[in-house]
Design a protein around this motif. Structure first.
Motif, mmCIF file in Angstrom:
data_model
loop_
_atom_site.group_PDB
_atom_site.id
_atom_site.type_symbol
_atom_site.label_atom_id
_atom_site.label_comp_id
_atom_site.label_asym_id
_atom_site.label_seq_id
_atom_site.Cartn_x
_atom_site.Cartn_y
_atom_site.Cartn_z
ATOM 1 N N CYS A 1 42.624 29.937 61.452
ATOM 2 C CA CYS A 1 42.387 30.376 60.072
ATOM 3 C C CYS A 1 43.640 31.005 59.465
ATOM 4 N N PRO A 2 44.085 30.524 58.307
ATOM 5 C CA PRO A 2 45.233 31.127 57.623
ATOM 6 C C PRO A 2 44.812 32.435 56.945
ATOM 7 N N PRO A 3 45.755 33.165 56.336
ATOM 8 C CA PRO A 3 45.371 34.349 55.564
ATOM 9 C C PRO A 3 44.335 33.991 54.500
ATOM 10 N N LEU A 4 43.329 34.833 54.342
ATOM 11 C CA LEU A 4 42.247 34.525 53.416
ATOM 12 C C LEU A 4 42.698 34.652 51.958
ATOM 13 N N PRO A 5 42.312 33.691 51.126
ATOM 14 C CA PRO A 5 42.567 33.823 49.692
ATOM 15 C C PRO A 5 41.526 34.758 49.080
ATOM 16 N N PRO A 6 41.700 35.156 47.824
ATOM 17 C CA PRO A 6 40.656 35.928 47.155
ATOM 18 C C PRO A 6 39.419 35.049 46.941
ATOM 19 N N PHE A 7 38.279 35.677 46.734
ATOM 20 C CA PHE A 7 37.066 34.921 46.420
ATOM 21 C C PHE A 7 37.260 34.155 45.120
ATOM 22 N N ASP A 8 36.973 32.862 45.160
ATOM 23 C CA ASP A 8 37.135 31.984 44.009
ATOM 24 C C ASP A 8 35.929 31.048 43.955
ATOM 25 N N PRO A 9 35.002 31.259 43.012
ATOM 26 C CA PRO A 9 33.812 30.403 42.947
ATOM 27 C C PRO A 9 34.139 28.923 42.827
ATOM 28 N N ALA A 10 35.189 28.590 42.059
ATOM 29 C CA ALA A 10 35.557 27.181 41.873
ATOM 30 C C ALA A 10 36.043 26.568 43.182
ATOM 31 N N ALA A 11 36.843 27.310 43.939
ATOM 32 C CA ALA A 11 37.338 26.804 45.222
ATOM 33 C C ALA A 11 36.197 26.669 46.231
ATOM 34 N N THR A 12 35.263 27.593 46.184
ATOM 35 C CA THR A 12 34.096 27.517 47.070
ATOM 36 C C THR A 12 33.267 26.286 46.751
ATOM 37 N N PHE A 13 33.050 26.023 45.477
ATOM 38 C CA PHE A 13 32.290 24.847 45.056
ATOM 39 C C PHE A 13 32.987 23.564 45.489
ATOM 40 N N ALA A 14 34.327 23.555 45.436
ATOM 41 C CA ALA A 14 35.099 22.334 45.738
ATOM 42 C C ALA A 14 35.191 22.039 47.230
#
Length: 234
Positions: free
Chosen positions: A199-212
């Motif tokens: 696992c790389p460093p976590l990005p911030p929560f992003d609803p669009a990225a989660t959906f994609a």
């Protein structure tokens, strides 16, 4: 930073909980659900059981890691639905990691090209080609879906090989006539703990990225192959 990892690309479902401070997360708890697991029934409940086993709760999570396959269509869909549901509800980042790369991560370091193999059904195999270094996994070929003879021919010039995974024996008959240097010792299924290691460093929560975020099917899902085209109306 507390991370939950879900791996369901094969019939052996794996979950892991890790705490990251610096470097690879320290594993706090693991849960393995071997066949004949019905992952659609057990995976969400198993995540709660895993947290309780470590004395943690959903509120303690900082992020989620999920195996993206390729592999079992049902398992991948359930794992992604579970990961996304938790991510939306808790506003957590979710990261996808190749299940083939997770298999390669559990192979011993060495000069061989590591070839994880998973049964793709319909006469094909899912496979990737990697190099396992002491501190990392190098991607040579991310993911393929080929019949065993075609995959063996593609591997002809790859040098010493380490073939691993649940379908390694399905590739052996096609490799043997080529007289390559092949080792078949290694992990049989991808583990959630390997997802945490990759696992790389976590990005911030992003609803669009989660959906994609979607599973890595490599080829069209079986439901699309079996769908018959509708006849045009007269």
């Amino acid at each position: 930073m507390l991370l939950l990892a879900l791996e369901a690309a094969t019939l052996h479902v794996s979950l892991a909980l890790g705490e990251r401070t610096a470097g690879a997360p320290a594993i706090l708890a693991e849960l393995e659900l071997p066949p004949p697991t019905n992952s659609s029934d057990r995976l969400p409940q198993a995540a709660t059981e895993l947290l309780a086993k470590a004395g943690k709760s959903l509120a303690d999570l900082s992020g989620i890691v999920v195996g993206t396959g390729p592999g079992s269509l049902t398992g991948l869909r359930v794992a992604h639905a579970t990961a996304k549901g938790l991510a939306y509800a808790l506003r957590l980042p979710v990261v996808g990691i190749s299940s083939l790369e997770a298999l390669a991560c559990d192979a011993p370091p060495g000069p061989e090209r590591v070839v994880p193999v998973v049964d793709a059904r319909r006469g094909e195999l899912y496979a990737g080609v990697f190099r396992r270094h002491a501190d990392r996994v190098e991607v040579v070929e991310a993911a393929l879906a080929l019949p065993a003879p075609a995959l063996a021919e593609k591997l002809r010039g790859e040098g010493p090989l380490r073939v691993i995974g649940p379908a390694a024996e399905l590739l052996r008959p096609a490799l043997e006539p080529l007289q390559l240097q092949v080792t078949y010792e290694g992990p049989l299924v991808p583990r959630a703990r390997a997802l945490l290691a990759l696992c790389p460093p976590l990005p911030p929560f992003d609803p669009a990225a989660t959906f994609a975020l979607e599973p890595r099917y490599v080829r069209a899902p079986e439901s699309e192959w079996t769908l018959k085209p509708k006849k045009p109306k007269a």
